[in-house]
Write a protein that holds these residues in place. Structure first.
Motif, PDB file in Angstrom:
ATOM      1  N   GLU A 165       0.683  -1.199  -0.005  1.00 37.14           N
ATOM      2  CA  GLU A 165       0.093   0.010   0.052  1.00 37.14           C
ATOM      3  C   GLU A 165       0.982   1.207   0.008  1.00 37.14           C
ATOM      4  N   HIS A 186       1.108   3.750  -1.827  1.00 43.18           N
ATOM      5  CA  HIS A 186       0.600   5.050  -2.191  1.00 43.18           C
ATOM      6  C   HIS A 186       0.273   6.053  -0.809  1.00 43.18           C
ATOM      7  N   GLN A 187      -0.097   5.346   0.265  1.00 44.32           N
ATOM      8  CA  GLN A 187      -0.303   5.625   1.438  1.00 44.32           C
ATOM      9  C   GLN A 187       0.791   6.510   2.180  1.00 44.32           C
ATOM     10  N   ASP A 194       0.401  10.016  -0.313  1.00 46.35           N
ATOM     11  CA  ASP A 194      -0.431  10.610   0.016  1.00 46.35           C
ATOM     12  C   ASP A 194      -0.256  11.972   0.561  1.00 46.35           C
ATOM     13  N   THR A 231       1.910  -1.410  -4.990  1.00 47.82           N
ATOM     14  CA  THR A 231       0.522  -0.621  -5.120  1.00 47.82           C
ATOM     15  C   THR A 231      -0.078  -0.642  -6.519  1.00 47.82           C
ATOM     16  N   LYS A 261       2.076   5.443 -10.907  1.00 46.21           N
ATOM     17  CA  LYS A 261       1.493   6.687 -10.695  1.00 46.21           C
ATOM     18  C   LYS A 261       1.389   6.986  -9.303  1.00 46.21           C
ATOM     19  N   ASP A 262       1.203   5.781  -8.424  1.00 47.01           N
ATOM     20  CA  ASP A 262       1.046   6.475  -7.174  1.00 47.01           C
ATOM     21  C   ASP A 262       2.432   6.424  -5.928  1.00 47.01           C
ATOM     22  N   VAL A 263       3.647   6.165  -6.723  1.00 45.35           N
ATOM     23  CA  VAL A 263       4.841   6.420  -6.168  1.00 45.35           C
ATOM     24  C   VAL A 263       5.353   7.514  -6.812  1.00 45.35           C
TER      25      VAL A 263
END
Length: 525
Positions: free
Chosen positions: A284, A286-287, A290, A318, A322-324
């Motif tokens: 997870e 991306h947490q 964020d 993830t 794009k989350d990283v």
């Protein structure tokens, strides 16, 4: 080159490697075309991505198992509880065995927890956590973050370790009452800001997460073990059980970053080892990114870039690349990309962005493949033994050897009870810290050498002498009861210096032998 020649050349190396899967040729796995990750390239970091339900967790489990077989310990976060089955031998049937290259097997597991539920209690001191990561957990604004950093600096300068929230709360309250003058060289802070900080700390405590702050603090050497089993030497699989705090992503994602920082600061340089000393799976991911400040993202990128030289590999898990953050993504040499399901225009943009992060391929239409991959299938590109990215390979990922589901509470307790680490970490230690030492020093000074108040100084030392420390460790909200102003070199300041020396003697070298902060605002020892 032909399709087969391309992938035979890409993955035909003979160096020790982790077997990930088989190349998909016209939709079917080619038994003779293995997809592998060189063991020595596992500290070049990696990414496992894909939509929910496409097989990310099983890929993580598979790679963790193969690392353990090679004597490499791993640390992974189990957000949903479905990785706990690694301590149990997997199911054996015709379908699963056809997708395995190793027989069903259980692995040596240690369970850890941030709350003490379903795992050995993990703890870290507030001082070692540092203001940057703590600010992330508390969801502070930039102004509040700067105030917190100032408080840490104040305590560091005086060798006052902050072990838990009680310590931090008392220092905050002191610095807006009797200690205002002590902050002049740091810039000062308002009572309103302190009130916000204290309220946010209370919110975290009410969620049960404050149990994490305290001692004994986790020793990273306890995570880096290999043990003999009936199947040979296996690296320990350290599993952080997060099912009970999955609604507190800021807490666990920030803890994982703290743990990475511990490895970075405390591990010696390893050069370019034949295999990593430990591989860290950051689920997870991306947490963490964020709402992260630019300073935090910069620190994360630095840790990811520099920790490789310590022999530590990091894999982020993830949904999409794009989350990283881009700078962090650039450090990830090994990629396993599961399917992305495109149901919205935003999903379509994600597919295009994800495809652009792969090297060009003459045999694979990456954008098309991203939406047509089945469960347990992925596009794989890794670094070969020379550090060169391999061509993108469509692959069917192998099945793990251990149990691919959750376990019951009784199984958790059997593993925890059998752990040699349980006794070491199960009981909290409430040794003296900055608060108690300062109170004792102030009381002793008041009895031995009562100061003569100067004009305008109405501070009554005898009336404000603190009571002895209670066994319940409930601390008063301030270190004294007067709001007096003191001269630039008052008795109070001399007592602070004496207390600081006392801290160094009583707290021990581990906490205060060198209070210097580096990346992420964490203590460097």
């Amino acid at each position: 080159m032909t399709f087969d020649e391309t992938y035979r050349a890409a993955f035909g190396f003979t160096d020790p490697a982790l077997d990930v899967g088989r190349v998909l040729r016209e939709g079917s796995p080619a038994a003779e075309l293995a997809v592998k990750i060189p063991l020595r390239m596992m500290n070049r970091h990696g990414l496992i991505a894909g939509s929910t339900g496409t097989g990310k967790t099983r890929t993580l489990q598979l790679i963790a198992e193969d690392l353990s077989r090679n004597g490499v310990p791993v640390f992974l976060a189990d957000v949903k509880g479905d990785l706990a089955g690694m301590c149990v031998q997997g199911e054996s049937n015709e379908r699963l065995n056809a997708r395995r290259v190793h027989p069903a097997e259980a692995f040596p597991v240690e369970f850890f927890s941030l709350t003490g539920n379903r795992g050995i209690q993990l703890r870290a001191t507030v001082s070692s956590f540092g203001p940057v990561l703590l600010g992330k957990v508390l969801d502070l604004t930039d102004v509040q973050q700067s105030v917190l950093a100032m408080v840490f600096k104040y305590c560091d300068d005086r060798r006052m370790p902050l072990l838990d929230f009680d310590d931090l709360r008392d220092v905050l309250n002191y610095l807006v009452t009797d200690g205002k003058d002590d902050l002049k060289q740091y810039g000062g802070m308002s009572a309103a800001t302190v009130g916000v900080l204290v309220r946010k700390m209370v919110e975290l405590e009410q969620q049960g997460a404050a149990k994490f702050f305290g001692e004994p603090e986790l020793d990273i050497n306890d995570l880096m073990r290999a043990v003999p089993t009936q199947n040979g030497i296996r690296g320990i699989v350290n599993i952080l059980s997060l099912a009970d705090v999955q609604d507190k992503p800021r807490l666990y994602s920030t803890f994982l970053m703290w743990l990475l920082g511990q490895f970075y600061f405390k591990m010696p340089e390893a050069g370019d080892p034949d295999k990593p000393k430990l591989v860290f799976f950051f689920d997870e991911a991306h947490q963490l990114f964020d709402d992260a400040s630019s300073a935090l993202v910069e620190h994360i990128e630095q840790v990811a870039r520099l920790i490789r030289s310590k022999g530590i590999g990091v894999f982020f898990i993830t949904q999409t690349p794009k989350d990283v953050d881009e700078d962090v993504l650039a450090q990830l040499g090994n990629r396993v990309q599961h399917a992305i399901r495109a149901f919205t225009p935003k999903d379509a943009k994600n597919i295009k962005a994800t495809a652009s992060t792969f090297p060009p391929s003459e045999h694979v239409d990456v954008p098309k493949s991203l939406t047509s991959l089945g469960i347990g299938e992925a596009l794989v590109s890794v670094l070969d033994p020379k550090g060169v990215p391999t061509p993108v390979a469509p692959a069917q990922v192998l099945a793990p050897s251990s149990w691919m589901s959750a376990i019951d509470d009784a199984q958790y307790q059997r593993v925890i009870s059998a752990s040699t680490l349980n006794a070491k970490y199960s009981t909290a230690i409430n040794r003296e810290s900055a608060h108690e030492i300062l109170q004792a020093k102030l009381a002793k000074s008041a009895e031995a050498e009562p100061p003569q108040p100067s004009e305008g100084d109405d501070f009554d030392w005898r009336q404000s002498a603190p009571a002895a420390r209670s066994t319940s460790r409930r601390k008063s909200t301030t270190l004294s009861t007067s709001g007096a102003r003191r001269s630039s070199r008052s008795t109070a300041e001399r007592v602070f210096e004496s207390a600081a020396r006392g801290v160094a003697n009583q707290v021990g070298h581990e906490a205060v032998r060198a209070l210097k902060r580096g990346l992420l605002g964490m203590l460097k020892f």
